[in-house]
Design a protein around this motif. Structure first.
Motif, mmCIF file in Angstrom:
data_model
loop_
_atom_site.group_PDB
_atom_site.id
_atom_site.type_symbol
_atom_site.label_atom_id
_atom_site.label_comp_id
_atom_site.label_asym_id
_atom_site.label_seq_id
_atom_site.Cartn_x
_atom_site.Cartn_y
_atom_site.Cartn_z
ATOM 1 N N ASP A 123 42.694 -99.747 -24.081
ATOM 2 C CA ASP A 123 41.858 -100.098 -25.237
ATOM 3 C C ASP A 123 40.433 -100.426 -24.802
ATOM 4 O O ASP A 123 39.468 -100.068 -25.481
ATOM 5 C CB ASP A 123 42.461 -101.293 -25.978
ATOM 6 N N THR A 168 36.784 -97.429 -25.465
ATOM 7 C CA THR A 168 35.931 -97.934 -26.541
ATOM 8 C C THR A 168 34.819 -96.960 -26.912
ATOM 9 O O THR A 168 34.189 -97.111 -27.958
ATOM 10 C CB THR A 168 35.286 -99.276 -26.128
ATOM 11 N N TYR A 181 36.931 -93.448 -28.974
ATOM 12 C CA TYR A 181 38.321 -93.004 -29.077
ATOM 13 C C TYR A 181 39.180 -94.021 -29.804
ATOM 14 O O TYR A 181 39.005 -95.217 -29.661
ATOM 15 C CB TYR A 181 38.900 -92.741 -27.681
ATOM 16 N N SER A 182 40.139 -93.523 -30.584
ATOM 17 C CA SER A 182 41.051 -94.383 -31.324
ATOM 18 C C SER A 182 42.488 -93.975 -31.045
ATOM 19 O O SER A 182 42.773 -92.856 -30.601
ATOM 20 C CB SER A 182 40.752 -94.315 -32.828
ATOM 21 N N HIS A 215 46.314 -92.892 -31.634
ATOM 22 C CA HIS A 215 47.158 -92.092 -32.505
ATOM 23 C C HIS A 215 48.501 -91.911 -31.803
ATOM 24 O O HIS A 215 48.623 -92.139 -30.599
ATOM 25 C CB HIS A 215 46.525 -90.722 -32.775
ATOM 26 N N TYR A 233 44.823 -91.018 -27.181
ATOM 27 C CA TYR A 233 43.499 -91.453 -27.625
ATOM 28 C C TYR A 233 42.704 -90.223 -28.064
ATOM 29 O O TYR A 233 42.579 -89.249 -27.321
ATOM 30 C CB TYR A 233 42.754 -92.175 -26.508
ATOM 31 N N ASN A 262 33.833 -90.712 -35.565
ATOM 32 C CA ASN A 262 33.206 -91.612 -34.595
ATOM 33 C C ASN A 262 31.815 -91.099 -34.206
ATOM 34 O O ASN A 262 31.548 -89.906 -34.223
ATOM 35 C CB ASN A 262 34.112 -91.797 -33.365
#
Length: 256
Positions: free
Chosen positions: A106, A110, A113-114, A116, A142, A148
């Motif tokens: 995480d 940063t 990327y998120s 999934h 990610y 974004n």
């Protein structure tokens, strides 16, 4: 939430991470299984800016992200075809280190990327003893989505290749990321190559060759040593191994 999230159970006993970029040859810490395979419903593209690894805030590099195939189909892409399968590798993180690795990822992801989840399909021939179940595995991935701020969208391949060739960040030259990805993908399977990656690699090699003609012997020698080091590192990481410490990892994927 990705549309792929609803296709798999919410909770499973094991934690798997899917890598489609530098994670293929630069594994995360604390894994005990590495499985080649693929996911569907996505297209891999060098459409994500990198300010922290392969570029800087002032001059961002380019790394890969996954594009939802239905969204990609609406765009005008100079590379107008893409394989149905996006190949990569899945890593099983040891149970006692899952929280530590999630926290680390995480922090490292940063830059646009998120999280999934998507079904990961192991390659044919993988020993069933290594698999938690028959069929797809639920894997975290990610993704730098189009929403974004680091998402660049379609780009002219030659201009993108020139951008990659000239970009450099804390983790090294952008072109080494590209060539490392190409080499790692080719090693996974006879069908794991990616035309987008290969075309960009060939274009960057052509740029590098032209630059070598115009440079002196010292520059050529430094380039040769750089490529030799990259090749050695890539081959070493194709073996199963457990990373000893989070601090030992130079770069954990943008998953780049």
């Amino acid at each position: 939430m990705s549309v792929h999230d609803s296709m798999v159970p919410v909770e499973l006993a094991e934690f798997w991470l899917f890598g489609y970029g530098s994670l293929i040859w630069k594994p995360p810490p604390h894994f005990d299984r590495r499985i080649p395979g693929w996911v569907t419903g996505y297209v891999r593209r060098f459409w994500q800016a990198s300010e922290d690894h392969r570029g800087t805030p002032e001059a961002p590099g380019r790394v890969v992200t996954l594009i939802d195939r239905s969204y990609w189909a609406q765009l005008t892409d100079h590379h107008d075809s893409a394989p149905e399968k996006v190949w990569g590798v899945a890593y099983r993180i040891t149970a006692d280190r899952v929280d530590e690795v999630k926290e680390y990822l995480d922090i490292r992801e940063t830059n646009g990327y998120s999280i999934h989840y998507t079904p990961f399909h192991p390659a044919e021939g993988v020993d069933s003893v290594l698999l938690p179940q028959a069929g797809p595995i639920r894997a975290l991935v990610y993704i730098g989505t189009p929403e974004n701020e680091q998402f660049t969208g379609p780009q002219d391949p030659q201009k993108l290749a020139e951008h990659i060739y000239h970009s450099h960040g804390p983790s090294g030259p952008n072109r080494e990321y590209l060539w490392g990805l190409e080499k790692s993908l080719d090693a996974l399977s006879l069908e794991s190559g990616d035309e987008h990656v290969t075309d960009l690699s060939n274009r960057v090699r052509a740029i590098a060759a032209q630059q070598e003609k115009e440079s002196g012997p010292a520059d050529k020698l430094r380039a040769a040593y750089s490529l030799a080091d990259m090749g050695t590192e890539s081959s070493q990481h194709h073996h199963f191994r457990r990373a000893g410490s989070v601090d030992e990892q130079e770069e954990t994927e943008k998953t780049s």
